[in-house]
Design an enzyme around this catalytic site. Structure first.
Site, PDB file in Angstrom:
ATOM      1  N   ASP A  19       1.144  -0.754  -0.088  1.00 48.66           N
ATOM      2  CA  ASP A  19       0.184  -0.180  -0.084  1.00 48.66           C
ATOM      3  C   ASP A  19       0.468   0.945   0.261  1.00 48.66           C
ATOM      4  OD1 ASP A  19      -2.284   1.631   0.560  1.00 48.66           O
ATOM      5  OD2 ASP A  19      -1.598   1.964   2.775  1.00 48.66           O
ATOM      6  N   ASP A  21      -0.402   5.375   1.070  1.00 44.77           N
ATOM      7  CA  ASP A  21      -0.016   6.211   1.620  1.00 44.77           C
ATOM      8  C   ASP A  21      -0.459   5.739   3.745  1.00 44.77           C
ATOM      9  OD1 ASP A  21      -0.609   7.853  -0.394  1.00 44.77           O
ATOM     10  OD2 ASP A  21      -2.807   7.221   0.013  1.00 44.77           O
ATOM     11  N   ARG A  59     -11.765   8.702  -1.365  1.00 39.17           N
ATOM     12  CA  ARG A  59     -11.860   9.620  -2.276  1.00 39.17           C
ATOM     13  C   ARG A  59     -13.386  10.462  -1.336  1.00 39.17           C
ATOM     14  NH1 ARG A  59      -9.884  13.538  -6.465  1.00 39.17           N
ATOM     15  NH2 ARG A  59      -7.138  12.460  -6.151  1.00 39.17           N
TER      16      ARG A  59
HETATM   17  C1  BG6 Z   1      -5.759   6.081   0.450  1.00 45.97           C
HETATM   18  C2  BG6 Z   1      -5.614   7.563   1.130  1.00 45.97           C
HETATM   19  O1  BG6 Z   1      -4.598   5.722  -0.062  1.00 45.97           O
HETATM   20  O2  BG6 Z   1      -5.942   7.528  -0.617  1.00 45.97           O
HETATM   21  C3  BG6 Z   1      -7.314   8.223   2.224  1.00 45.97           C
HETATM   22  O3  BG6 Z   1      -5.346   6.294   2.851  1.00 45.97           O
HETATM   23  C4  BG6 Z   1      -7.062   8.774   0.544  1.00 45.97           C
HETATM   24  O4  BG6 Z   1      -7.155   8.715   3.151  1.00 45.97           O
HETATM   25  C5  BG6 Z   1      -7.686   7.709  -0.848  1.00 45.97           C
HETATM   26  O5  BG6 Z   1      -8.700   9.349   0.886  1.00 45.97           O
HETATM   27  C6  BG6 Z   1      -8.018   7.940  -1.651  1.00 45.97           C
HETATM   28  O6  BG6 Z   1      -6.682   9.139  -2.103  1.00 45.97           O
HETATM   29  P1  BG6 Z   1      -7.113  10.121  -3.323  1.00 45.97           P
HETATM   30  O7  BG6 Z   1      -5.698  10.685  -3.663  1.00 45.97           O
HETATM   31  O8  BG6 Z   1      -7.534   9.155  -4.598  1.00 45.97           O
HETATM   32  O9  BG6 Z   1      -7.929  11.285  -2.621  1.00 45.97           O
HETATM   33 MG    MG Z   2      -2.979   3.067   3.991  1.00 48.30          MG
END
Ligand code: BG6
Ligand code: MG
Length: 223
Positions: A19, A21, A59
Site C-alpha cells: 500500500d 499512503d 476520496r
Molecule cells: C488512500 C488513503 O490511500 O487513498 C486515503 O489512505 C485516501 O486516506 C485515498 O482518501 C484516496 O486518495 P486520493 O489521493 O485519490 O484522494
Molecule cells: Mg494506507
C-alpha cells in the site's frame, strides 16, 4: 508495543504489494490537513480521530464520512472532492525522497535483490504522482491505484488486480498495509499480510510491525 511474531516467516514469496499512503510515506498527514481545510470552510467538525477512519478509503467515501450525514448533491460532491484534491496536491508539491518512511528504501532494495516483484496497491488516484515525487519509480513493477478497480478495500479487487499484473498468485504474495480495511482486503484475497502500525488497527494481519524501521526481509520471509 511491538507485536512482531518472530516465529512466523512467509515461504516461497514471489511478490510484495505495498500500500502507499501510510506505508511508503506519511501522506496521511497531508490528507488530514487537506480534509481539515475543507471541513473548516464548511463549518464541519473534523479531527485526527475522524481522519483515522479515512485510512485506505477512497476520496468519495472519505468525503461522505467527513460530511457526517450532511446531504449534498452529486454536483456538489464533485466540487468538494476537487477542492480537497487541490489542497492535497498543493502539499504534494513539497514532497521529495526525504519523505520516504524509515526502513522503506532498504527493504525495497533487498526485495529487488531477492528477485521478488514489487507492486503498489493504493486506493489513491494520486499514487503515481506520489511514487514519482518519492523517486521510487525504478523499484516498482506495477501500480494499481484509485483508477484500477470499482470495488474498494475491504474488497480484494485492487490487490488481485496488482497480483495479476505482476503475474504472481496471492498464496505467493505478501501485502503490506497500514489500514484495517486494507488488511481485510488482502485477507479476503488470500494474500499473506504484514500490518504496519498498532495492533488495534492492523492486528488481523499475519505479522505486525510498528513500522519498517530496522526491519529486514529475513524478519518475515524464510526460505
Ligand atoms: C488512500 C488513503 O490511500 O487513498 C486515503 O489512505 C485516501 O486516506 C485515498 O482518501 C484516496 O486518495 P486520493 O489521493 O485519490 O484522494
Ligand atoms: Mg494506507
Amino acid at each position: 508495543m511491538t507485536t512482531v511474531d518472530r516465529n512466523m516467516k512467509f515461504k516461497n514469496i514471489k511478490g510484495i504489494i505495498f500500500d502507499l499512503d501510510g506505508v511508503l510515506t506519511n501522506t496521511s498527514e497531508y490528507h488530514y490537513k487537506a480534509w481539515k481545510m475543507l471541513a473548516d470552510e464548511l463549518g464541519i467538525h473534523f479531527d485526527r480521530n475522524i481522519n483515522e477512519k479515512l485510512r485506505g478509503i477512497p476520496r468519495k467515501e472519505s468525503l461522505e464520512i467527513m460530511l457526517a450525514g450532511k446531504v449534498v448533491s452529486e454536483k456538489e460532491i464533485k466540487r468538494l472532492m476537487d477542492i480537497k484534491n487541490n489542497y492535497y496536491n498543493d502539499f504534494l508539491t513539497q514532497m521529495n525522497p526525504d519523505d520516504i518512511l524509515p526502513g522503506v528504501l532498504e527493504l525495497l532494495c533487498e526485495t529487488r535483490k531477492a528477485g521478488i516483484k514489487i507492486g503498489i496497491g493504493s486506493s489513491s488516484k494520486n499514487a503515481k504522482t506520489v511514487i514519482d515525487k518519492l523517486g521510487l519509480e525504478s523499484f516498482v513493477d506495477s501500480i494499481s491505484d484509485g483508477f484500477s478497480v470499482d470495488n474498494h478495500k475491504p474488497a480484494p479487487d485492487l490487490f488481485l488486480h496488482c497480483a495479476a499484473n505482476l503475474a504472481v498468485s496471492p498464496e505467493n504474495t505478501i501485502v503490506v498495509e497500514d489500514a484495517e480495511s486494507g488488511v481485510e482486503a488482502a485477507l479476503n484475497g488470500g494474500f499473506w499480510v504484514v500490518g504496519l502500525g498498532p495492533a488495534e488497527r492492523v492486528g488481523k494481519a499475519h505479522i505486525v510491525f510498528p513500522s519498517f524501521e530496522n526491519v529486514k526481509l529475513r524478519d518475515f520471509i524464510g526460505n
